[in-house]
Design an enzyme around this catalytic site. Structure first.
Site, PDB file in Angstrom:
ATOM      1  N   GLU A 295       0.939  -1.447   0.089  1.00 13.42           N
ATOM      2  CA  GLU A 295       0.134  -0.043   0.229  1.00 13.42           C
ATOM      3  C   GLU A 295       0.846   1.103  -0.011  1.00 13.42           C
ATOM      4  O   GLU A 295       1.831   1.211   0.523  1.00 13.42           O
ATOM      5  CB  GLU A 295      -0.766  -0.131   1.381  1.00 13.42           C
ATOM      6  CG  GLU A 295      -1.682   1.118   1.348  1.00 13.42           C
ATOM      7  CD  GLU A 295      -2.602   1.208   2.782  1.00 13.42           C
ATOM      8  OE1 GLU A 295      -2.714   2.662   3.286  1.00 13.42           O
ATOM      9  OE2 GLU A 295      -2.742   0.287   3.204  1.00 13.42           O
ATOM     10  N   GLU A 300      -2.492  12.098   2.579  1.00 15.41           N
ATOM     11  CA  GLU A 300      -3.370  11.496   3.546  1.00 15.41           C
ATOM     12  C   GLU A 300      -3.594  12.451   4.732  1.00 15.41           C
ATOM     13  O   GLU A 300      -2.346  12.904   5.089  1.00 15.41           O
ATOM     14  CB  GLU A 300      -2.946  10.058   4.479  1.00 15.41           C
ATOM     15  CG  GLU A 300      -3.793   9.541   5.139  1.00 15.41           C
ATOM     16  CD  GLU A 300      -3.418   8.224   5.676  1.00 15.41           C
ATOM     17  OE1 GLU A 300      -4.394   7.395   6.258  1.00 15.41           O
ATOM     18  OE2 GLU A 300      -2.236   7.772   5.667  1.00 15.41           O
TER      19      GLU A 300
END
Length: 529
Positions: A295, A300
Site C-alpha cells: 500500500e 493522507e
C-alpha cells in the site's frame, strides 16, 4: 579407456563452448531487452466530466480496519445528494500564477531548484550543529558547576589518596580539553556550512532579482487554463459528504479501474478535506491481497495535520535504512511510546518509522515507513495548503530505477515549469505537443524509498495496485486521535462520532476540489540493465 573418457570430456567441453558462443552471438544480434526506461507517456488524464469514467463507486460501510463513521454511496446516490460535481470557474487574478518566458533569467530551471534544495539541506545541517554545540556547552557548564561544588567539600586527609585525586583531576582536564576541541571543530564546520549556504542563497537571490531590458513583467495566468476559452477559466471535480439522520455521513470512495505495477501519479488540488474528524486519502492499494501486494499513501490527512506525509505498508523484510544521504529534503516519522506486548509499559526509545512492515513490534500498528515533508513543514497539507490555493502532489514508483519518490509543491506558483507544462498539455490531441514530465527537473523529493535488488526492500512488495480516492470521518485513525487533536471539540463531544453527528459548520471544509489526476508510465525501450 582413459583416452576415451578424456575424449568425451573434450567433446562435451567443446559443445558447451559452442552453445555459449551461440547464446552470446544471439544476444548481441537480438540486442538488449525491452524495459520501461523511456520518457513518460500519459496513460490517464482524469479531468472534468471524464473524471468518473476511471473509477468505480464503492457502496457500503467502511472496512473493519478503517472503521470510518461513514456510509459510502453509489454514483447515482452521490449525484442525488449533490456530493459530487464538476464545476467550471472564472479564475480570479489572486488565484493566478506568474509565468516567465523560457529565456527570462528570472525563471527557475532545474539547477535553481536543486540549488535551493541543497541550500535547504545545508541550513538543516547548520541547525543540527547549533543544537549539538548548545548541548556541549550545557554539559560543560554542568560539569563546571559540579566541580565547584566538589571543591567546597573537605579535602581528603590521607596522602595515599593524593595520587588518585591527581589522576582524577588530570582525567577531568583531559575530558575538558576534548570537549573544547570538539566544540571548536563543530564551530568551524558550522562556519563553513554557513558560508556555503549564504553563497547559494546569494546566488539564488541575484538570479531572482535579475532585471532584463528584454523581458518585462511576468504574465499572470491560471495554473492550467481552459485552452478553448478566451476568458481565464478552470474546471474542477468536487467531492464532499452529507449528513444523515442515522449519524454516519454519506461519503465517497472511488476505486480505480486500472491496475498498476509502476508509474508517475500526480494530483493537482485547489482544496482538500480538512478539519476535526476528517480522514481523506489519495492512495494505491490491492485490498484483496493486503498487505502482501503493499500500500502506498500518497496524500493522507488526519484532523488538523498540516504537513505532507507518504507512507508505505508491506509484509516483512522492507526497511528504509539505506537511503542515500542528501537525496531528499524530508525526514522520517517517529515511533516513541510503543507499549511492550508483554508488560504494557511504553517503550520511550526514540526511533524513526523506517520499517514498512505493518506489524513491526517497535512501531505503531500499521504505521509503516513514513516520510514527512520538511521544506514546506506546516503548510503542505490540510487547511494551510487550502489557504495557499492548494498544490500539486507527485509520486514516482519506478522498480527499474529502484525507487519510490514523492514531491509536494505549494502554492501553484512554486510548481516547476516542466511539471506545469506537462499537466497543461496532458490532454492535447496532438501527442507531439505534449510535454513529458521529467522528475530530474523538479529538485529533490521530500520522500525517497529505495526498492529492488541491492536495497533493503524487494520491489515485489508493491504490485497490482489501483488508485483510491476517499473521504472518511473518525475511524481507527482520526477517531483514535480525536481527544488529542481536537481538545476544544472534546470538551463538548466526548467522541468523534458525536462531533460528526452534530453536523458542525467546520465540516463544510471537508471536500476535495481536484483540477486533475494524471498517471504516466515510462515507454518501453531496449536497454541493457
Amino acid at each position: 579407456m582413459l583416452r576415451q573418457v578424456l575424449t568425451m570430456i573434450g567433446i562435451t567441453a567443446f559443445l558447451i563452448l559452442l552453445v555459449c558462443m551461440a547464446l552470446t552471438l544471439g544476444t548481441i544480434a537480438v540486442g538488449p531487452p525491452r524495459q520501461p526506461v523511456g520518457p513518460y507517456k500519459i496513460i490517464e488524464a482524469q479531468v472534468g466530466h471524464n473524471f468518473w469514467q476511471y473509477y468505480d463507486f464503492y457502496s457500503g460501510k467502511d472496512s473493519a480496519g478503517s472503521n470510518g463513521y461513514i456510509m459510502y454511496v453509489s454514483e447515482e446516490k452521490a449525484k442525488e445528494e449533490g456530493i459530487i460535481n464538476v464545476v467550471t470557474e472564472t479564475v480570479d487574478v489572486t488565484d493566478m500564477i506568474q509565468v516567465y518566458d523560457v529565456d527570462d533569467p528570472r525563471a527557475m530551471d532545474n539547477e535553481d531548484w536543486l540549488a535551493e534544495d541543497l541550500a535547504f539541506l545545508d541550513e538543516l545541517k547548520r541547525k543540527k550543529m547549533d543544537e549539538e554545540m548548545e548541548k556541549e556547552q550545557d554539559e560543560a557548564e554542568k560539569a563546571k558547576m559540579k566541580k565547584k561544588k566538589t571543591t567546597t567539600t573537605t579535602i581528603k586527609k590521607k596522602t595515599d589518596n593524593s595520587d588518585s585525586s591527581t589522576g582524577t583531576a588530570e582525567k577531568e582536564t583531559e575530558d575538558n580539553v576534548k570537549k573544547e576541541k570538539k566544540a571548536s571543530r563543530l564551530l568551524q564546520e558550522q562556519e563553513e556550512l554557513l558560508d556555503e549556504s549564504e553563497t547559494l542563497k546569494e546566488s539564488l537571490a541575484n538570479e531572482g532579482n535579475t532585471t532584463s531590458t528584454t523581458h518585462g513583467a511576468p504574465k499572470m495566468e491560471p495554473f492550467n487554463p481552459d485552452p478553448t476559452s478566451d476568458v481565464p477559466k478552470e474546471t474542477f471535480v468536487v467531492i464532499s459528504s452529507s449528513p444523515t439522520p442515522e449519524g454516519p455521513r454519506n461519503s465517497i470512495r472511488l476505486e480505480g479501474r486500472r491496475r498498476f505495477n509502476r508509474g508517475l501519479f500526480i494530483i493537482d488540488l485547489r482544496h482538500m478535506p480538512a478539519g476535526c474528524g476528517t480522514w481523506p486519502a489519495f492512495w494505491l492499494t490491492d485490498e484483496a491481497n493486503w498487505p502482501v501486494n503493499g500500500e502506498i499513501d500518497i496524500v493522507e490527512g488526519v484532523n488538523y495535520q498540516d504537513t505532507a506525509k507518504t507512507a508505505l505498508h508491506t509484509t516483512r523484510e522492507c526497511r528504509m535504512d539505506d537511503v542515500p544521504e542528501g537525496s531528499k529534503t524530508g525526514t522520517w516519522d517517529t515511533s516513541v511510546g510503543i507499549p511492550n506486548k508483554k508488560t504494557g509499559i511504553p517503550d520511550m526509545t526514540f526511533r524513526y518509522a523506517q520499517d514498512c512492515f505493518v506489524y513491526d513490534p517497535h512501531q505503531w500498528l500499521n504505521q509503516g515507513c513514513v516520510a514527512t515533508d520538511l521544506k514546506l513543514e506546516g503548510r503542505s497539507l490540510g487547511a494551510p495548503l487550502n489557504r495557499n490555493g492548494g498544490g500539486v502532489y507527485a509520486l514516482e514508483w519506478d522498480p527499474v530505477y529502484k525507487h519510490i519518490k514523492t514531491w509536494v509543491f505549494s502554492p501553484h506558483g512554486r510548481v516547476p515549469r516542466n511539471l506545469r507544462d506537462a499537466l497543461r498539455t496532458a490532454t492535447n490531441e496532438d501527442e507531439s505537443t505534449r510535454v513529458a514530465p521529467d522528475t530530474n527537473q523538479w529538485g529533490l523529493p521530500y520522500g525517497h524509498f529505495p526498492i529492488g535488488d541491492g536495497t533493503n526492500c524487494p520491489s515485489g512488495h508493491f504490485r497490482n495496485m489501483r488508485l483510491v480516492i476517499n473521504l472518511a470521518f473518525c475511524g481507527s485513525v482520526a477517531g483514535n486521535r480525536y481527544f488529542m487533536d481536537c481538545p476544544k471539540q472534546f470538551k463538548q463531544f466526548k467522541t468523534c462520532e458525536k462531533w460528526v453527528e452534530s453536523n458542525p459548520d467546520e465540516l463544510k471544509e471537508a471536500y476535495w476540489k481536484i483540477r486533475g489526476v494524471y498517471v504516466y508510465e515510462r515507454e518501453w525501450q531496449k536497454q541493457w540493465s
